[in-house]
Design an enzyme around this catalytic site. Structure first.
Site, PDB file in Angstrom:
ATOM      1  N   LYS A 118       1.173  -1.485   0.220  1.00  0.00           N
ATOM      2  CA  LYS A 118       0.149  -0.378   0.072  1.00  0.00           C
ATOM      3  C   LYS A 118       1.018   0.946   0.284  1.00  0.00           C
ATOM      4  CE  LYS A 118      -4.218  -1.486   1.624  1.00  0.00           C
ATOM      5  NZ  LYS A 118      -5.329  -1.375   2.556  1.00  0.00           N
ATOM      6  N   LYS A 201      -5.279  -9.091  -7.449  1.00  0.00           N
ATOM      7  CA  LYS A 201      -6.462  -9.760  -6.281  1.00  0.00           C
ATOM      8  C   LYS A 201      -7.451  -8.128  -6.395  1.00  0.00           C
ATOM      9  CE  LYS A 201      -6.293  -7.470  -1.911  1.00  0.00           C
ATOM     10  NZ  LYS A 201      -7.236  -7.449  -1.118  1.00  0.00           N
ATOM     11  N   LYS A 204     -11.330  -3.522  -3.679  1.00  0.00           N
ATOM     12  CA  LYS A 204     -11.844  -1.732  -4.497  1.00  0.00           C
ATOM     13  C   LYS A 204     -11.026  -1.051  -4.301  1.00  0.00           C
ATOM     14  CE  LYS A 204     -13.861  -2.657   0.546  1.00  0.00           C
ATOM     15  NZ  LYS A 204     -13.233  -2.626   1.432  1.00  0.00           N
TER      16      LYS A 204
HETATM   17  P1  AMP Z   1     -10.905  -5.286   3.340  1.00  0.00           P
HETATM   18  O1  AMP Z   1     -12.501  -4.703   2.275  1.00  0.00           O
HETATM   19  O2  AMP Z   1      -9.423  -5.212   3.055  1.00  0.00           O
HETATM   20  O3  AMP Z   1     -11.493  -4.541   4.526  1.00  0.00           O
HETATM   21  O4  AMP Z   1     -11.569  -6.908   3.390  1.00  0.00           O
HETATM   22  C1  AMP Z   1     -12.035  -7.282   3.698  1.00  0.00           C
HETATM   23  C2  AMP Z   1     -12.161  -8.996   4.337  1.00  0.00           C
HETATM   24  O5  AMP Z   1     -12.788  -9.046   2.089  1.00  0.00           O
HETATM   25  C3  AMP Z   1     -10.942  -9.665   4.575  1.00  0.00           C
HETATM   26  O6  AMP Z   1     -11.154 -10.609   5.067  1.00  0.00           O
HETATM   27  C4  AMP Z   1     -10.341  -9.614   3.368  1.00  0.00           C
HETATM   28  O7  AMP Z   1      -9.409 -10.755   2.945  1.00  0.00           O
HETATM   29  C5  AMP Z   1     -11.211 -10.511   2.168  1.00  0.00           C
HETATM   30  N1  AMP Z   1     -10.815  -9.700   0.898  1.00  0.00           N
HETATM   31  C6  AMP Z   1     -11.530  -8.570  -0.126  1.00  0.00           C
HETATM   32  N2  AMP Z   1     -10.689  -8.689  -0.692  1.00  0.00           N
HETATM   33  C7  AMP Z   1     -10.652 -10.232  -1.351  1.00  0.00           C
HETATM   34  C8  AMP Z   1      -9.971 -10.795  -2.416  1.00  0.00           C
HETATM   35  N3  AMP Z   1     -10.138 -10.579  -4.055  1.00  0.00           N
HETATM   36  N4  AMP Z   1     -10.619 -12.305  -2.671  1.00  0.00           N
HETATM   37  C9  AMP Z   1     -10.380 -13.047  -1.276  1.00  0.00           C
HETATM   38  N5  AMP Z   1     -10.438 -11.744   0.078  1.00  0.00           N
HETATM   39  C10 AMP Z   1     -10.928 -10.975  -0.602  1.00  0.00           C
END
Ligand code: AMP
Ligand code: TRP
Length: 339
Positions: A118, A201, A204
């Site tokens: 990041k 990956k 968002k």
């Molecule tokens: P965040 O949006 O970074 O707060 O992620 C929230 C949850 O979603 C965490 O458990 C991440 O590991 C999961 N997550 C986010 N992006 C992915 C993705 N592309 N594939 C699988 N899990 C994801």
């Protein structure tokens, strides 16, 4: 040290930073719903304090927080069965987070790959919060003595750091106070990749909207994104082993498996030898059939923000009832005088 004296308790969180993707849904929310049952206490958090580690416009943050609550509920999290709340309403997270800032070592933080990704070359300009974030995440989990943490693959290192922080606290203060939480990283969707580049990956914040499916995309847009998704020249293989070195193909098969609650093996069995022209429209239809009811329910819930805020306040009261006694005990262990 074992977890024997701790009762099974599930905790996880998602940042309200921008829209939710199908990666969040399949890798996190859908699995939270599956782990929710009457015998286990499950605590699901909207981690707004984590979101502000990078700039968030205040009005957007409020909207994203409510929208994430709507997504949790629309996907099947029941605020009566689980505790659903936003992090900033339970101040014990931040208070234990400070103690953990004094337990964690700078060298540990320097190894966090998500920070390096990041921050990029910009390490002097990112917020101090972004750097300290994994120690707040450890507090999120340990302030409830949680034992199980369902997350996507990208969070594994942070949960391992949480274990290290718990162990060092217990060691330094000669107590057996914090459990060793287990990351639960299961199923076909632990790492959903970007639709335009199967080595990155789905997130968002990716540059192009075409690389992700958002929870708020309508049926036509979902179909278009899958149609344009990068694949390759070969038909689908005869076995799962044939997906090796085909990152885009592997990703599309895994998405299908996760959406249909089966496995990549089962998907390959059904589609062995199929061309993308057949597979992609079926994948798009499946995605629409699973995601559209959720996004419609999200829109309905978002029409009553006051009700969402009431749910959060109730959840925060329940969370606080667990967290405050654990914080008090931690303060006693550390040597803080309390009234
Ligand atoms: P965040 O949006 O970074 O707060 O992620 C929230 C949850 O979603 C965490 O458990 C991440 O590991 C999961 N997550 C986010 N992006 C992915 C993705 N592309 N594939 C699988 N899990 C994801
Ligand atoms: N760091 C997680 C992410 O970016 C979100 C998070 C914060 C979290 N606190 C947590 C996940 C505690 C699980 C448990 O996805």
């Amino acid at each position: 040290m074992t977890n024997a004296q701790f009762k099974r308790r599930v905790f996880s969180g998602i940042k309200p930073s921008g829209g939710l993707t199908m990666g969040n849904y399949l890798g996190a929310i859908k699995r939270f719903v599956e782990m929710q049952n009457a015998d286990t206490e499950s605590i699901y958090c909207v981690v707004d304090m984590h979101a502000i580690t990078v700039w968030q416009d205040p009005a957007d943050l409020r909207h994203a927080t409510r929208e994430l609550v709507a997504a949790y509920i629309a996907s099947g999290i029941d605020p009566e069965t689980s505790i659903l709340f936003n992090q900033s309403q339970v101040s014990a997270h931040a208070e234990l987070g400070w103690i953990f800032n004094c337990v964690a070592r700078v060298g540990w933080m320097n190894r966090m790959t998500q920070f390096k990704d990041k921050a990029g070359k910009n390490t002097e300009q990112v917020s101090l919060g972004l750097y300290a974030y994994p120690s707040l995440m450890a507090a999120d989990i340990l302030i409830y003595h949680a034992t199980h943490v369902p997350v996507g693959e990208d969070q594994k290192q942070h949960v391992e750091l949480t274990r290290d922080i718990a162990a060092k606290f217990n060691h330094d203060y000669k107590v057996d106070f914090f459990p060793q939480p287990e990351p639960i990283i299961e199923g076909p969707a632990t790492r959903i990749m970007n639709l335009r580049d199967g080595t990155k990956k789905m997130s968002k914040s990716g540059a192009s909207d075409m690389e992700r499916i958002n929870m708020t995309d309508d049926a036509a847009l979902i179909a278009k994104k899958f149609k344009k998704a990068k694949s390759d020249q070969e038909p689908l293989p005869e076995t799962v082993a044939g997906l090796k070195d085909r990152p885009e193909a592997k990703n599309l098969v895994e998405i299908y498996a996760a959406l249909s609650d089966t496995s990549p093996e089962a998907v390959i069995k059904e589609f062995a030898g199929a061309q993308w022209g057949r597979f992609k429209p079926e994948l798009a239809d499946l995605a629409v059939s699973k995601l559209e009811p959720i996004s419609q329910e999200m829109s309905r819930l978002m029409q009553d923000p006051a009700e969402i805020d009431r749910i959060l306040a109730k959840g925060a009261d329940k969370a606080n009832a667990i967290a405050q006694p654990i914080l008090d005990k931690a303060y006693d262990i550390v040597g803080f005088i309390r009234r």
